[in-house]
Design a protein around this motif. Sequence first.
Motif, PDB file in Angstrom:
ATOM      1  N   ALA A 107       1.031  -1.404  -0.697  1.00 45.70           N
ATOM      2  CA  ALA A 107       0.186  -0.077  -0.300  1.00 45.70           C
ATOM      3  C   ALA A 107       0.597   1.314  -0.226  1.00 45.70           C
ATOM      4  O   ALA A 107       0.410   2.460  -0.422  1.00 45.70           O
ATOM      5  CB  ALA A 107      -1.049   0.027   1.455  1.00 45.70           C
ATOM      6  N   ALA A 108       1.839   1.318   0.557  1.00 46.48           N
ATOM      7  CA  ALA A 108       2.706   2.684   0.749  1.00 46.48           C
ATOM      8  C   ALA A 108       3.852   2.578  -0.328  1.00 46.48           C
ATOM      9  O   ALA A 108       4.551   3.550  -0.620  1.00 46.48           O
ATOM     10  CB  ALA A 108       4.076   2.259   2.185  1.00 46.48           C
ATOM     11  N   SER A 109       3.973   1.335  -1.423  1.00 49.37           N
ATOM     12  CA  SER A 109       5.083   1.496  -2.157  1.00 49.37           C
ATOM     13  C   SER A 109       4.588   1.776  -3.492  1.00 49.37           C
ATOM     14  O   SER A 109       3.206   2.450  -4.172  1.00 49.37           O
ATOM     15  CB  SER A 109       6.069   0.122  -2.826  1.00 49.37           C
ATOM     16  N   SER A 110       5.492   2.594  -4.221  1.00 51.17           N
ATOM     17  CA  SER A 110       5.281   3.200  -5.562  1.00 51.17           C
ATOM     18  C   SER A 110       4.410   2.367  -6.736  1.00 51.17           C
ATOM     19  O   SER A 110       3.734   2.389  -7.341  1.00 51.17           O
ATOM     20  CB  SER A 110       6.367   4.144  -6.105  1.00 51.17           C
ATOM     21  N   SER A 111       5.410   1.098  -6.220  1.00 49.05           N
ATOM     22  CA  SER A 111       4.377   0.342  -7.686  1.00 49.05           C
ATOM     23  C   SER A 111       3.262   0.025  -7.283  1.00 49.05           C
ATOM     24  O   SER A 111       2.811  -1.125  -7.643  1.00 49.05           O
ATOM     25  CB  SER A 111       5.776  -0.980  -7.822  1.00 49.05           C
ATOM     26  N   ARG A 112       2.914  -0.526  -6.139  1.00 47.38           N
ATOM     27  CA  ARG A 112       1.671  -1.072  -5.263  1.00 47.38           C
ATOM     28  C   ARG A 112       1.898  -2.771  -5.453  1.00 47.38           C
ATOM     29  O   ARG A 112       0.919  -3.354  -5.823  1.00 47.38           O
ATOM     30  CB  ARG A 112       0.556  -0.814  -5.943  1.00 47.38           C
ATOM     31  N   GLN A 113       3.331  -3.000  -5.273  1.00 47.57           N
ATOM     32  CA  GLN A 113       4.102  -4.557  -5.160  1.00 47.57           C
ATOM     33  C   GLN A 113       4.806  -4.827  -4.336  1.00 47.57           C
ATOM     34  O   GLN A 113       5.262  -3.663  -3.331  1.00 47.57           O
ATOM     35  CB  GLN A 113       4.279  -4.653  -6.625  1.00 47.57           C
ATOM     36  N   ALA A 122       7.895   8.970   1.914  1.00 53.25           N
ATOM     37  CA  ALA A 122       6.943   9.802   2.717  1.00 53.25           C
ATOM     38  C   ALA A 122       5.347   9.525   3.044  1.00 53.25           C
ATOM     39  O   ALA A 122       4.714   9.261   3.401  1.00 53.25           O
ATOM     40  CB  ALA A 122       7.530  11.348   2.815  1.00 53.25           C
ATOM     41  N   ASP A 123       5.557  10.350   1.182  1.00 47.98           N
ATOM     42  CA  ASP A 123       4.301  10.074   1.186  1.00 47.98           C
ATOM     43  C   ASP A 123       3.143   8.799   0.790  1.00 47.98           C
ATOM     44  O   ASP A 123       2.102   8.636   1.338  1.00 47.98           O
ATOM     45  CB  ASP A 123       3.962  10.911  -0.942  1.00 47.98           C
ATOM     46  N   GLY A 124       4.116   8.061   0.440  1.00 49.41           N
ATOM     47  CA  GLY A 124       3.801   6.462   1.067  1.00 49.41           C
ATOM     48  C   GLY A 124       2.862   6.060   2.286  1.00 49.41           C
ATOM     49  O   GLY A 124       1.977   5.422   2.150  1.00 49.41           O
ATOM     50  N   ILE A 125       4.061   6.257   3.244  1.00 47.34           N
ATOM     51  CA  ILE A 125       3.452   6.087   4.591  1.00 47.34           C
ATOM     52  C   ILE A 125       2.465   7.065   5.110  1.00 47.34           C
ATOM     53  O   ILE A 125       1.883   6.619   5.606  1.00 47.34           O
ATOM     54  CB  ILE A 125       4.699   7.138   5.320  1.00 47.34           C
ATOM     55  N   GLU A 126       2.483   8.260   4.277  1.00 46.62           N
ATOM     56  CA  GLU A 126       1.634   9.198   5.098  1.00 46.62           C
ATOM     57  C   GLU A 126      -0.076   8.402   4.764  1.00 46.62           C
ATOM     58  O   GLU A 126      -1.028   9.030   5.252  1.00 46.62           O
ATOM     59  CB  GLU A 126       1.708  10.707   4.413  1.00 46.62           C
ATOM     60  N   ASN A 127      -0.424   8.512   3.550  1.00 46.79           N
ATOM     61  CA  ASN A 127      -1.260   7.993   2.578  1.00 46.79           C
ATOM     62  C   ASN A 127      -1.472   6.725   3.516  1.00 46.79           C
ATOM     63  O   ASN A 127      -2.635   6.522   3.983  1.00 46.79           O
ATOM     64  CB  ASN A 127      -0.601   7.465   1.392  1.00 46.79           C
ATOM     65  N   SER A 139       3.379  12.949  12.790  1.00 51.31           N
ATOM     66  CA  SER A 139       3.461  13.953  11.649  1.00 51.31           C
ATOM     67  C   SER A 139       3.775  14.159   9.532  1.00 51.31           C
ATOM     68  O   SER A 139       4.843  13.350  10.579  1.00 51.31           O
ATOM     69  CB  SER A 139       4.072  15.793  12.339  1.00 51.31           C
ATOM     70  N   ARG A 140       4.222  14.685   9.257  1.00 51.39           N
ATOM     71  CA  ARG A 140       4.773  14.365   8.222  1.00 51.39           C
ATOM     72  C   ARG A 140       6.338  14.386   8.483  1.00 51.39           C
ATOM     73  O   ARG A 140       7.452  14.338   8.399  1.00 51.39           O
ATOM     74  CB  ARG A 140       5.055  16.098   7.171  1.00 51.39           C
ATOM     75  N   SER A 141       6.537  15.750   9.256  1.00 52.48           N
ATOM     76  CA  SER A 141       8.440  15.653   9.406  1.00 52.48           C
ATOM     77  C   SER A 141       8.209  14.645  10.101  1.00 52.48           C
ATOM     78  O   SER A 141      10.106  13.789  10.184  1.00 52.48           O
ATOM     79  CB  SER A 141       8.310  17.299  10.602  1.00 52.48           C
ATOM     80  N   GLU A 142       8.214  13.874  11.636  1.00 54.72           N
ATOM     81  CA  GLU A 142       8.282  13.382  12.425  1.00 54.72           C
ATOM     82  C   GLU A 142       8.864  11.190  11.049  1.00 54.72           C
ATOM     83  O   GLU A 142       9.415  10.731  10.954  1.00 54.72           O
ATOM     84  CB  GLU A 142       7.521  12.180  12.988  1.00 54.72           C
ATOM     85  N   ILE A 143       7.782  11.637   9.866  1.00 55.52           N
ATOM     86  CA  ILE A 143       8.083  10.357   8.864  1.00 55.52           C
ATOM     87  C   ILE A 143       9.414  10.360   7.994  1.00 55.52           C
ATOM     88  O   ILE A 143      10.369  10.072   7.632  1.00 55.52           O
ATOM     89  CB  ILE A 143       7.063  10.954   8.369  1.00 55.52           C
ATOM     90  N   ALA A 160      12.541  15.618  -5.553  1.00 54.10           N
ATOM     91  CA  ALA A 160      12.950  13.872  -4.691  1.00 54.10           C
ATOM     92  C   ALA A 160      13.097  13.898  -3.705  1.00 54.10           C
ATOM     93  O   ALA A 160      13.211  14.549  -2.551  1.00 54.10           O
ATOM     94  CB  ALA A 160      13.715  13.322  -5.155  1.00 54.10           C
ATOM     95  N   GLN A 161      12.306  13.116  -3.533  1.00 56.77           N
ATOM     96  CA  GLN A 161      11.670  12.669  -1.854  1.00 56.77           C
ATOM     97  C   GLN A 161      12.782  11.452  -1.492  1.00 56.77           C
ATOM     98  O   GLN A 161      13.356  10.497  -2.474  1.00 56.77           O
ATOM     99  CB  GLN A 161      10.310  11.503  -1.028  1.00 56.77           C
ATOM    100  N   CYS A 162      12.687  11.464  -0.043  1.00 60.36           N
ATOM    101  CA  CYS A 162      13.978  10.737   0.551  1.00 60.36           C
ATOM    102  C   CYS A 162      12.986   9.187   0.718  1.00 60.36           C
ATOM    103  O   CYS A 162      12.105   8.925   1.250  1.00 60.36           O
ATOM    104  CB  CYS A 162      14.247   9.803   1.604  1.00 60.36           C
ATOM    105  N   VAL A 163      14.209   7.806   0.441  1.00 62.88           N
ATOM    106  CA  VAL A 163      13.108   6.383   0.011  1.00 62.88           C
ATOM    107  C   VAL A 163      13.577   5.639   0.833  1.00 62.88           C
ATOM    108  O   VAL A 163      15.005   5.536   0.819  1.00 62.88           O
ATOM    109  CB  VAL A 163      12.350   6.300  -1.530  1.00 62.88           C
TER     110      VAL A 163
END
Length: 176
Positions: A107-113, A122-127, A139-143, A160-163
């Motif tokens: 659910a959190a990964s960009s590839s959904r696999q 961070a977007d994936g975890i937040e989602n 919070s987003r800052s904690e992630i 680009a974000q850290c992954v």
Amino acid sequence: RVEQHHECTNAFGRYHNSQQPFRPITITTNQFTTTNHLITMISTIVSSSLRLAASSSITSAALVSQRQLSMAASQSASKLSSILEEYRAQNYAMELPRRFRQDIVKAASSSRQYNAQATVSADGIENVLQNIGAGNRMSRSEIDEILNEVGVCPVNGGNAQCVISASQMIELMSKH
């Protein structure tokens, strides 16, 4: 003083010396008792040393593989893990924890696999946190703090974000 003599023999009844015919070896009771105590003491020392060496090598291997996080990142990782564990206990009680972790990574990964190449941002975890109703608990800052220390961040800055890898995400959920 009367000493008892014991005969030590092999499976055939006697010890064999290639130069002499079979003949029994005799030792006194005191020698026998002293020898037994010595053998017991040596085997105890050796077994405890081996046990200590095995446990220390396991401990040191675990310490080497464990990455040291800052206090803030460690607390954030622990918070994320406890939020996800709480959700797992309520909604995945009949499933194995491993299955839950894999579903979270999907659910959190960009590839959904869930595979070795999957990355989590961070977007994936937040989602995921939003989807499970826990978006306001972290919070987003904690992630970002977790991903900045554990993950791979772009060198050029940009948007680009850290992954982190799928295995790192699973490890984060498992450890804390």
